[in-house]
Design a protein around this motif. Structure first.
Motif, short mmCIF file in Angstrom:
data_model
loop_
_atom_site.label_atom_id
_atom_site.label_comp_id
_atom_site.label_asym_id
_atom_site.label_seq_id
_atom_site.Cartn_x
_atom_site.Cartn_y
_atom_site.Cartn_z
N GLY A 110 0.79 -1.22 0.00
CA GLY A 110 0.00 0.00 0.00
C GLY A 110 0.82 1.27 0.00
N VAL A 111 2.09 1.17 -0.32
CA VAL A 111 2.99 2.34 -0.35
C VAL A 111 2.96 2.94 -1.76
CG1 VAL A 111 5.38 3.11 -0.11
CG2 VAL A 111 4.45 1.38 1.45
N ALA A 112 2.85 4.26 -1.82
CA ALA A 112 2.82 4.96 -3.11
C ALA A 112 3.66 6.22 -3.05
CB ALA A 112 1.38 5.32 -3.50
N ALA A 113 4.17 6.62 -4.21
CA ALA A 113 4.96 7.85 -4.29
C ALA A 113 4.71 8.51 -5.64
CB ALA A 113 6.45 7.54 -4.13
N SER A 114 4.79 9.83 -5.65
CA SER A 114 4.66 10.59 -6.90
C SER A 114 6.04 10.94 -7.43
CB SER A 114 3.87 11.88 -6.65
OG SER A 114 2.54 11.59 -6.28
N ALA A 115 6.19 10.80 -8.74
CA ALA A 115 7.43 11.20 -9.40
C ALA A 115 7.36 12.71 -9.66
CB ALA A 115 7.60 10.44 -10.70
N GLU A 116 8.25 13.47 -9.04
CA GLU A 116 8.16 14.92 -9.15
C GLU A 116 8.98 15.48 -10.31
OE1 GLU A 116 7.04 16.42 -4.68
OE2 GLU A 116 9.10 16.75 -5.40
N ALA A 117 10.25 15.14 -10.36
CA ALA A 117 11.10 15.72 -11.41
C ALA A 117 12.33 14.84 -11.59
CB ALA A 117 11.52 17.13 -11.02
#
Length: 344
Positions: A110-117
């Motif tokens: 259930g771990v998620a992350a957004s790719a920023e740059a």
């Protein structure tokens, strides 16, 4: 200098896939400024150093920074390598061509992350979702990030959870172990103390950039990765007292050495330090913070082989590595040790 000057041939079978057991049973090649190489063992260390010397260890703790996930149907692998803030990390990403700014990567648990740059070095900034500390998320979703030359030959398993962590590990943040310290045990530390040899700790959070190949043809064109470290005022003062009393500062591992050199001035005084270091040590460098180094055997054409060549001389280290190969020493993170003493 030309990078190919630091090349050598290493038979694949010399790469250690597991550590020695017990840890201090590893072999150790003693290299001084001149004379024959000495085949010794890590347990011989108390008799090889002098009363009043001090060993400096890195107390960073390896976190499970290897993540596997998906962005839609695409498989994405991420290796965290440097913390930016409480929720954001820089990461080297596998299958990065499938990633765009704003994409969400779903990892296990259930771990998620957004790719920023995407950075100039090809790494991505990942911002983890939720409010739990990222370290807790990694315990749930991550794996121990074994070096690629081990991970490419066998999967990570339960043994690595302990094997790839030093007895000094206390400060979360590394994605690679300070491997020279893997050889130490409580029994060896007791023997060193009995011989009058002290020890201190500093912190340098080792990043995955330590495994990046040097792609430039000349060392002047290589950009070194940055890592965060700290040396407390108390430790700096005690190291100064050791030198004032005639003792030697012996770094255990290239990570300890790089931070000590970052903190030392031209008068060979080691100052307190807190911040990033991207020091790149090559032959011609004048050492100020250390008088010797205990380290494992490093990759051809790597920044770390350049560092040991700077300390001992390139020809001397080429000869030492050639000797180690003929004598069946075990190389790299889980391998044997070398003790490098420029002044003998």
């Amino acid at each position: 200098m030309r990078v190919d000057l630091f090349d050598f041939e290493l038979p694949p079978e010399r790469i250690a896939l597991r550590p020695a057991r017990p840890r201090d049973a590893a072999r150790m090649l003693v290299v001084t400024g001149e004379g024959a190489f000495q085949d010794r063992g890590v347990r011989d260390l108390p008799g090889l150093l002098r009363k009043g010397d001090v060993l400096v260890f890195n107390d960073t703790r390896v976190i499970p920074a290897q993540l596997e996930g998906r962005r839609g149907a695409a498989r994405i692998g991420a290796t965290l390598h440097k913390r930016i803030d409480l929720r954001r990390w820089q990461a080297f990403v596998r299958n990065a061509k499938r990633l765009r700014p704003g994409d969400v990567i779903e990892f296990a648990g259930g771990v998620a992350a957004s790719a920023e740059a995407r950075g100039d070095d090809g790494s991505w900034t990942l911002a983890f979702h939720g409010e739990e500390p990222v370290e807790l998320l990694l315990e749930r979703a991550g794996q121990m990030p074994l070096p690629p030359y081990i991970a490419g030959k066998r999967p990570t398993d339960a043994l690595d959870q302990a094997d790839y962590q030093t007895m000094f590990a206390a400060q979360d943040g590394a994605v690679a172990a300070p491997t020279a310290a893997l050889h130490f045990t409580p029994g060896l530390m007791a023997a060193l103390a009995k011989a009058g040899i002290g020890h201190e700790t500093l912190t340098l959070h080792v990043g995955a950039g330590t495994f990046l190949p040097v792609k430039a043809e000349d060392t002047a064109d290589h950009k070194m990765h940055a890592e965060w470290g700290t040396i407390s005022p108390q430790v700096a003062a005690r190291l100064g007292a050791v030198r004032a009393g005639g003792g030697r500062v012996i770094a255990v591992g290239t990570t300890s050495l790089r931070l000590l050199e970052s903190a030392a001035d031209d008068a060979r005084t080691i100052h307190p330090f807190s911040g990033d270091t991207a020091i790149f040590i090559t032959p011609g460098y004048r050492f100020k913070g250390v008088d010797g180094l205990m380290t494992n055997f490093h990759l051809p054409k790597s920044t770390l082989f350049m560092l040991v060549s700077a300390l001992m001389g390139r020809a001397r280290m080429q000869a030492a590595y050639a000797y180690a190969i003929t004598q069946d020493y075990r190389f790299y993170s889980y391998g044997d040790a070398s003790l490098l003493l420029p002044e003998g």
